[in-house]
Design a protein around this motif. Sequence first.
Motif, PDB file in Angstrom:
ATOM      1  N   UNK A  87       3.673  -2.313  -7.598  1.00 47.44           N
ATOM      2  CA  UNK A  87       3.805  -1.305  -6.540  1.00 47.44           C
ATOM      3  C   UNK A  87       4.131  -1.970  -5.201  1.00 47.44           C
ATOM      4  N   UNK A  88       3.574  -3.140  -4.963  1.00 46.78           N
ATOM      5  CA  UNK A  88       3.925  -3.890  -3.758  1.00 46.78           C
ATOM      6  C   UNK A  88       5.409  -4.258  -3.784  1.00 46.78           C
ATOM      7  N   UNK A  89       5.900  -4.657  -4.935  1.00 44.68           N
ATOM      8  CA  UNK A  89       7.323  -4.982  -5.061  1.00 44.68           C
ATOM      9  C   UNK A  89       8.188  -3.753  -4.798  1.00 44.68           C
ATOM     10  N   UNK A  90       7.755  -2.602  -5.296  1.00 46.73           N
ATOM     11  CA  UNK A  90       8.504  -1.361  -5.045  1.00 46.73           C
ATOM     12  C   UNK A  90       8.550  -1.077  -3.543  1.00 46.73           C
ATOM     13  N   UNK A  91       7.428  -1.263  -2.859  1.00 47.90           N
ATOM     14  CA  UNK A  91       7.411  -1.063  -1.403  1.00 47.90           C
ATOM     15  C   UNK A  91       8.355  -2.046  -0.706  1.00 47.90           C
ATOM     16  N   UNK A  92       8.390  -3.289  -1.185  1.00 47.18           N
ATOM     17  CA  UNK A  92       9.311  -4.278  -0.618  1.00 47.18           C
ATOM     18  C   UNK A  92      10.768  -3.889  -0.869  1.00 47.18           C
ATOM     19  N   UNK A  93      11.043  -3.324  -2.045  1.00 46.61           N
ATOM     20  CA  UNK A  93      12.405  -2.868  -2.348  1.00 46.61           C
ATOM     21  C   UNK A  93      12.820  -1.705  -1.451  1.00 46.61           C
TER      22      UNK A  93
END
Length: 142
Positions: A87-93
Amino acid sequence: MLWVKALHIVFVTSWFAGLFYLPRIYVNLAMVPPGSVAERERLLLMSRKLYRFMTLLAVPAIGLGLWLWLGYGIGRGPGNGWLHAKLLIVLLLIAYHAWCGRLLAQSQRGEPMHSHRWFRWFNEVPVLLLLAAVMLVVVKPF
């Protein structure tokens, strides 16, 4: 749920295609010689259309991902730290996508751009984020 998962994969893949290609257009835009108005305008037009299209792909990708998360109840209980990292990666994307839009707006206003080398490095960010997301989803290391 398998239909939702399949559609999620298709939309995420399509969104990433845009995330991979838009910064490549920025590389070319940064290399346009001064006075090449037609070339600059053509690349800006391509950038605008691609950014609009990839935004339309990002919305269902994120929406279907939320549906999977809520539908499967993933993330509840022990051993689901991988999902929080994803989910952190999705926010970064999402932030990267917005940054691409900001760079496009700056280019359209004629503001100074970063160098083509900077954009080449910038272009590697989604590759690393995709690699991390896939590893987290498949391996579930924690």
